[in-house]
Scaffold this active site. Structure first.
Site, mmCIF file in Angstrom:
data_model
loop_
_atom_site.group_PDB
_atom_site.id
_atom_site.type_symbol
_atom_site.label_atom_id
_atom_site.label_comp_id
_atom_site.label_asym_id
_atom_site.label_seq_id
_atom_site.Cartn_x
_atom_site.Cartn_y
_atom_site.Cartn_z
ATOM 1 N N HIS A 251 13.187 -16.403 54.806
ATOM 2 C CA HIS A 251 14.034 -16.157 55.990
ATOM 3 C C HIS A 251 13.199 -16.363 57.261
ATOM 4 C CE1 HIS A 251 12.141 -12.280 56.451
ATOM 5 N NE2 HIS A 251 12.641 -11.793 55.319
ATOM 6 N N HIS B 128 9.632 -14.750 57.609
ATOM 7 C CA HIS B 128 8.514 -15.451 56.965
ATOM 8 C C HIS B 128 8.111 -16.653 57.816
ATOM 9 C CE1 HIS B 128 10.876 -13.854 53.341
ATOM 10 N NE2 HIS B 128 9.803 -13.100 53.397
ATOM 11 N N CYS C 10 7.274 2.158 45.054
ATOM 12 C CA CYS C 10 8.357 1.326 45.598
ATOM 13 C C CYS C 10 8.147 -0.104 45.111
ATOM 14 C CB CYS C 10 8.361 1.357 47.124
ATOM 15 S SG CYS C 10 9.493 0.121 47.823
ATOM 16 N N CYS D 138 7.913 -2.709 48.033
ATOM 17 C CA CYS D 138 6.579 -2.794 48.657
ATOM 18 C C CYS D 138 5.509 -3.097 47.625
ATOM 19 C CB CYS D 138 6.175 -1.478 49.315
ATOM 20 S SG CYS D 138 7.197 -0.942 50.674
ATOM 21 N N CYS E 65 12.181 4.831 49.889
ATOM 22 C CA CYS E 65 11.116 4.215 50.691
ATOM 23 C C CYS E 65 11.596 4.086 52.139
ATOM 24 C CB CYS E 65 10.808 2.824 50.127
ATOM 25 S SG CYS E 65 9.795 1.800 51.211
ATOM 26 N N HIS F 172 12.278 0.189 52.752
ATOM 27 C CA HIS F 172 13.350 -0.491 52.020
ATOM 28 C C HIS F 172 14.621 0.330 51.847
ATOM 29 C CE1 HIS F 172 9.868 -3.008 50.913
ATOM 30 N NE2 HIS F 172 10.760 -3.968 50.825
ATOM 31 N N LYS G 162 14.600 -4.093 60.850
ATOM 32 C CA LYS G 162 13.751 -5.162 60.323
ATOM 33 C C LYS G 162 14.628 -6.101 59.514
ATOM 34 C CE LYS G 162 9.913 -6.329 57.328
ATOM 35 N NZ LYS G 162 9.543 -6.237 55.945
ATOM 36 N N LYS H 270 16.042 -9.904 53.522
ATOM 37 C CA LYS H 270 17.005 -10.447 52.571
ATOM 38 C C LYS H 270 17.662 -9.309 51.801
ATOM 39 C CE LYS H 270 18.351 -14.483 51.665
ATOM 40 N NZ LYS H 270 18.582 -15.549 52.608
HETATM 41 N N1 MSP Z 1 3.348 -10.720 49.062
HETATM 42 C C1 MSP Z 1 3.084 -9.786 50.085
HETATM 43 C C2 MSP Z 1 1.883 -10.210 50.916
HETATM 44 C C3 MSP Z 1 0.608 -10.396 50.174
HETATM 45 S S1 MSP Z 1 -0.674 -10.976 51.184
HETATM 46 C C4 MSP Z 1 -2.055 -10.835 50.286
HETATM 47 C C5 MSP Z 1 4.324 -9.656 50.978
HETATM 48 N N2 MSP Z 1 5.168 -10.682 50.960
HETATM 49 S S2 MSP Z 1 6.532 -10.753 51.785
HETATM 50 O O1 MSP Z 1 7.111 -12.013 51.418
HETATM 51 O O2 MSP Z 1 7.323 -9.594 51.558
HETATM 52 O O3 MSP Z 1 6.208 -10.725 53.296
HETATM 53 C C6 MSP Z 1 5.125 -11.364 53.837
HETATM 54 C C7 MSP Z 1 5.185 -11.472 55.334
HETATM 55 O O4 MSP Z 1 6.399 -12.036 55.791
HETATM 56 C C8 MSP Z 1 5.080 -10.205 56.166
HETATM 57 O O5 MSP Z 1 3.817 -9.634 56.260
HETATM 58 C C9 MSP Z 1 5.428 -10.788 57.498
HETATM 59 O O6 MSP Z 1 4.327 -11.525 57.963
HETATM 60 C C10 MSP Z 1 6.570 -11.705 57.142
HETATM 61 N N3 MSP Z 1 7.860 -11.035 57.330
HETATM 62 C C11 MSP Z 1 8.754 -10.635 56.386
HETATM 63 N N4 MSP Z 1 9.832 -10.069 57.012
HETATM 64 C C12 MSP Z 1 9.642 -10.099 58.353
HETATM 65 C C13 MSP Z 1 10.384 -9.721 59.487
HETATM 66 N N5 MSP Z 1 11.583 -9.192 59.414
HETATM 67 N N6 MSP Z 1 9.824 -9.948 60.696
HETATM 68 C C14 MSP Z 1 8.591 -10.536 60.846
HETATM 69 N N7 MSP Z 1 7.882 -10.896 59.807
HETATM 70 C C15 MSP Z 1 8.353 -10.678 58.557
HETATM 71 O O7 MSP Z 1 4.432 -8.679 51.688
#
Ligand code: MSP
Length: 524
Positions: A21, A24, A130, A133, A155, A158, A305, A308
């Protein structure tokens, strides 16, 4: 053109349990922009991104879809996560998947090293976990559920029920590293940025660290603990190690020495893993800690926040299909102070696209090139000795370039763009004030007309260079339209730290027609 200064920067590795999304995408374009900036400035740059493919979350997503976890991640990575990089014009140097042998073998080697050094022991554990997380939650992040989850502990991030897990686990002696971590934050004040994130980390460590459970035995989708194959390595330990395994930890000492340590850019939700657990793991292994960790804020949709799992997720292509990848990159990097939360709205995106890109930068580019075509048959005129109106533009370009570089050095692409935009505004104001269309009607003003159009074109040359890490597509078109590709070479080879110099664009260069860089969007 490397100056020998190493700049290794990473995104978090994303969970491919679901589709990407715009949150990311936000992290990825920020890291890509910083990497492009440093690369073009001649630093020995390496940008890493990838996917985090083990753990319970992945196992459950695969089961829910009736396939094996490996099939699930292969499909998602191939169909959605690789294409995301293209969609957003991310120029990463490597992409690591934690199911690759190059990673799995080195993770075992690292964990074995910690075990051999006496930092790992076996113990019993009972705590609330969780799966969203992939973390045993600390007390402060456990809240009472509401609605369907009334009476349950959920959590705080979440809003989903936590699971009580009781297992025999292996533990990492994290509690022994509190003092060394505090010393690190003290002696390297910008190790954690921004300031608010640094304060949060320091008070967390000061409140006392507990040992960390680093293995799970209730399921097997993970990397085996080398001395006990009834356990798999905790997914976060596995994941954090990607930053080292991808640059040759354990296999390629030369590459590792050249790249490591890294800068990590992460969302604030995963700050503690990067600023507390990860440096402690590295200290335990006798390796250098990261250069720094920058935590950015969350994209909020409707005040929450975006995610998905809460169904507020917006796919990056929804934006790029309409506005293009440059607008995506520009919007998120300029509209949100890097380090703070920011609200996304379509209205704000459209308004900024129209005002700043179409009417601001785009219009400056089209009217300048069009006037050179009309009044000078498409050949950039020479500039005569000018007056203070011209030197004001020259000064703006020089100081904007210096300020932008300083802002990028502090991981503030938003402030860098604000500095660069002073050139757009000044140059547009300069054209309005000098009225080249009026000068063109008076033959005695021919030389002045040339000076004005050279000044505007040279400001555009600087803009193309300074904005290329942010908007690689539009700046490339502009570069070609200015005829600069032929006389000065490729845009990405223009030294960024010299972008503020004056008189680089050569008079006599042929300007080519320029279609609008940011066309009008027909609203559906
Ligand atoms: N897999 C772990 C990270 C491991 S790193 C050794 C993880 N993955 S994640 O896919 O859930 O999210 C990774 C990153 O996506 C977050 O740290 C952030 O940088 C970004 N984001 C996910 N949702 C977000 C928002 N709503 N807003 C901004 N960034 C977001 O955590």
């Amino acid at each position: 053109m490397s100056n020998g200064r190493s700049f290794y920067i990473t995104t978090p590795i994303y969970y491919p349990s679901d589709l990407p999304h715009i949150g990311h995408g936000y992290t990825s374009v920020a890291v890509d922009t910083l990497a492009r900036w440093h690369r073009q400035a001649g630093d020995d740059t390496w940008m890493l991104t990838g996917t985090d493919e083990h753990g319970q979350k992945m196992l459950r997503a695969a089961a829910a879809n009736g396939v094996t976890p490996q099939e699930w991640v292969d499909k998602l990575v191939e169909e959605s996560w690789f294409p995301l990089l293209k969609t957003l014009d991310v120029a990463n140097d490597d992409f690591i998947r934690t199911t690759q042998p190059r990673h799995e073998e080195r993770v075992q080697q690292f964990v074995q090293a910690l075990f051999d050094r006496g930092y790992i022991y076996a113990g019993e554990y009972e705590a609330l976990y969780c799966v969203g997380c992939e973390e045993f939650k600390p007390e402060a992040e456990i809240v009472d559920g509401t609605g369907a989850f009334e009476g349950l502990k959920v959590c705080a991030i979440h809003s989903k029920p936590l699971e009580l897990l009781q297992e025999k686990n292996y533990f990492f002696k994290l509690s022994e590293f509190g003092d060394r971590l505090l010393e690190l934050y003290r002696s390297v004040p910008d190790f954690v940025r921004p300031e608010s994130a640094r304060n949060e980390v320091i008070s967390f460590v000061k409140s006392g660290l507990k040992d960390l459970s680093i293995s799970r035995s209730a399921f097997d989708w993970g990397i085996r603990v080398p001395w006990d194959d009834s356990h798999v390595i905790y997914v976060w330990v596995d994941a954090l190690l990607n930053y080292a395994t991808a640059v040759g930890y354990g296999t390629d000492p030369e590459q590792f020495a050249r790249r490591w340590p890294a800068y990590h850019v992460v969302g604030k939700d995963i700050l503690r893993f990067h600023a507390v657990i990860w440096p402690a793991m590295l200290m335990a292994a006798g390796l250098d800690v990261p250069r720094g960790v920058f935590a950015h804020g969350w994209l909020l949709v409707g005040g929450e926040k975006m995610s998905k799992s809460k169904l507020t997720g917006i796919a990056p292509t929804e934006i790029t299909d309409v506005f293009g990848s440059d607008a995506y990159r520009f919007y998120f990097l300029s509209a949100i102070a890097f380090g703070q939360d920011g609200s996304f709205s379509w209205e704000d995106l459209s308004a900024r696209y129209q005002a700043e890109l179409a009417n601001g930068f785009g219009n400056l580019a089209s009217r300048t090139t069009a006037m050179i075509e009309r009044y000078f048959e498409g050949v950039v005129p020479p500039a005569a000795a000018g007056d203070e109106r011209d030197s004001a533009i020259r000064d703006t370009v020089a100081s904007a370039a210096a300020e932008a570089d300083a802002a990028m050095e502090r991981f503030r692409p938003d402030e860098a763009i604000a500095a660069i935009w002073t050139i757009v505004d000044a140059a547009n104001g300069y054209i309005t004030e000098n009225e080249p269309w009026a000068l063109a009607k008076d033959e005695t003003q021919r030389e002045r007309l040339g000076t004005v159009l050279y000044t505007a074109a040279e400001a555009l040359r600087a803009l193309a260079v300074l904005l290329s890490p942010i908007m690689p597509v539009a700046t490339e078109k502009l570069w070609i339209a200015l005829g600069a590709a032929e006389s000065l070479g490729r845009l990405q080879d223009q030294p960024l730290r010299d972008a503020g110099a004056w008189g680089v664009l050569r008079p006599g260069t042929s300007v080519n027609g320029l279609a609008p860089l940011f066309p009008r969007i027909e609203q559906a």
